[in-house]
Design a protein around this motif. Structure first.
Motif, short mmCIF file in Angstrom:
data_model
loop_
_atom_site.label_atom_id
_atom_site.label_comp_id
_atom_site.label_asym_id
_atom_site.label_seq_id
_atom_site.Cartn_x
_atom_site.Cartn_y
_atom_site.Cartn_z
N LEU A 247 2.41 -2.88 -12.27
CA LEU A 247 2.18 -4.86 -12.86
C LEU A 247 0.56 -3.82 -12.52
CD1 LEU A 247 3.98 -7.08 -12.95
CD2 LEU A 247 3.80 -5.33 -14.97
N LYS A 248 0.00 -4.20 -11.38
CA LYS A 248 -1.86 -4.27 -11.09
C LYS A 248 -1.60 -2.99 -9.94
CE LYS A 248 -2.11 -9.18 -11.58
NZ LYS A 248 -2.79 -9.89 -10.78
N VAL A 249 -3.03 -2.69 -10.27
CA VAL A 249 -3.29 -1.36 -8.89
C VAL A 249 -4.86 -1.42 -8.40
CG1 VAL A 249 -3.41 0.76 -8.47
CG2 VAL A 249 -2.06 0.50 -10.42
N TYR A 250 -4.99 -0.87 -7.56
CA TYR A 250 -6.31 -1.47 -6.55
C TYR A 250 -6.13 -0.10 -6.04
CZ TYR A 250 -5.10 -6.22 -7.78
OH TYR A 250 -4.71 -7.64 -8.55
N SER A 251 -7.47 0.29 -6.40
CA SER A 251 -8.15 0.91 -5.27
C SER A 251 -8.43 1.01 -4.29
CB SER A 251 -9.20 2.03 -5.79
OG SER A 251 -8.66 2.78 -6.68
N VAL B 3 0.76 -1.26 -0.03
CA VAL B 3 0.18 0.23 0.07
C VAL B 3 1.04 1.32 0.05
CG1 VAL B 3 -2.06 1.72 1.15
CG2 VAL B 3 -2.05 -1.18 1.52
N VAL B 4 0.43 1.84 -0.83
CA VAL B 4 1.51 3.60 -0.83
C VAL B 4 0.38 4.78 -1.09
CG1 VAL B 4 3.16 2.42 -1.86
CG2 VAL B 4 1.35 3.50 -4.19
N LYS B 5 1.19 5.87 -0.15
CA LYS B 5 0.69 7.08 -0.77
C LYS B 5 1.29 7.96 -1.71
CE LYS B 5 -0.47 11.21 1.91
NZ LYS B 5 -0.31 11.96 3.82
N MET C 75 -3.13 0.33 -3.45
CA MET C 75 -2.14 -1.00 -3.69
C MET C 75 -2.10 -1.07 -4.99
SD MET C 75 -2.76 -4.47 -1.74
CE MET C 75 -4.85 -4.97 -2.26
N ILE C 76 -0.21 -1.68 -4.58
CA ILE C 76 0.48 -2.03 -6.34
C ILE C 76 1.02 -3.27 -6.08
CG2 ILE C 76 1.02 0.13 -6.41
CD1 ILE C 76 3.78 -0.37 -5.49
N GLU C 77 0.78 -4.12 -7.29
CA GLU C 77 2.07 -4.70 -7.27
C GLU C 77 3.20 -4.76 -8.29
OE1 GLU C 77 0.02 -9.06 -7.65
OE2 GLU C 77 -1.85 -8.53 -6.13
N LEU D 47 7.74 5.20 -8.47
CA LEU D 47 7.18 4.06 -9.26
C LEU D 47 6.81 4.04 -10.50
CD1 LEU D 47 3.40 3.38 -7.08
CD2 LEU D 47 5.50 2.99 -7.45
N VAL D 48 6.96 3.52 -11.23
CA VAL D 48 6.87 3.88 -12.91
C VAL D 48 5.63 2.94 -13.68
CG1 VAL D 48 7.95 3.37 -15.07
CG2 VAL D 48 9.56 3.85 -12.90
N PHE D 49 4.65 3.06 -14.29
CA PHE D 49 3.65 2.64 -15.04
C PHE D 49 4.01 2.70 -16.60
CE2 PHE D 49 2.57 4.05 -11.17
CZ PHE D 49 1.51 3.36 -10.87
#
Length: 100
Positions: free
Chosen positions: A95-99, A10-12, A67-69, A46-48
């Motif tokens: 690779l994945k992002v969740y709110s 989990v990140v801010k 929340m990231i993976e 972070l890089v997307f």
């Protein structure tokens, strides 16, 4: 590139996401975040890539929690001004992002 590991956290979001276009077709978005419950490294970069990079620009802003993976890497960089040979910055290719 340095060592890589798979990470979920989990990140801010600390700063406004910046979008760049590479080779006229590839979209990249990057920004700094604060990791939750990490002792030594509190700030990560972070890089997307691709469609996920476009979604990040449209849906998230500063001070949001997500929340990231993805893959964690510690690339070695040199900095002549500080007099240090190698600097390590935590970089996560998401690779994945969740709110939240």
């Amino acid at each position: 590139m340095g060592d890589t590991n798979y990470i979920g956290s989990v990140v801010k979001i600390l700063e406004k996401p910046v979008q760049r276009v590479i080779s006229d077709k590839i979209v990249r978005t990057d920004f700094r975040v604060q990791l939750a419950q990490v002792r030594n490294i509190q700030i990560a970069h972070l890089v997307f890539w691709g469609n996920l990079a476009r979604d990040i620009i449209n849906n998230y802003q500063v001070n949001d929690y997500i929340m990231i993976e993805g893959y964690l890497s510690l690339p070695n960089k040199t900095n002549q001004k500080l007099g240090k040979d190698k600097l390590k910055k935590a970089q996560i290719t998401v690779l994945k992002v969740y709110s939240i």
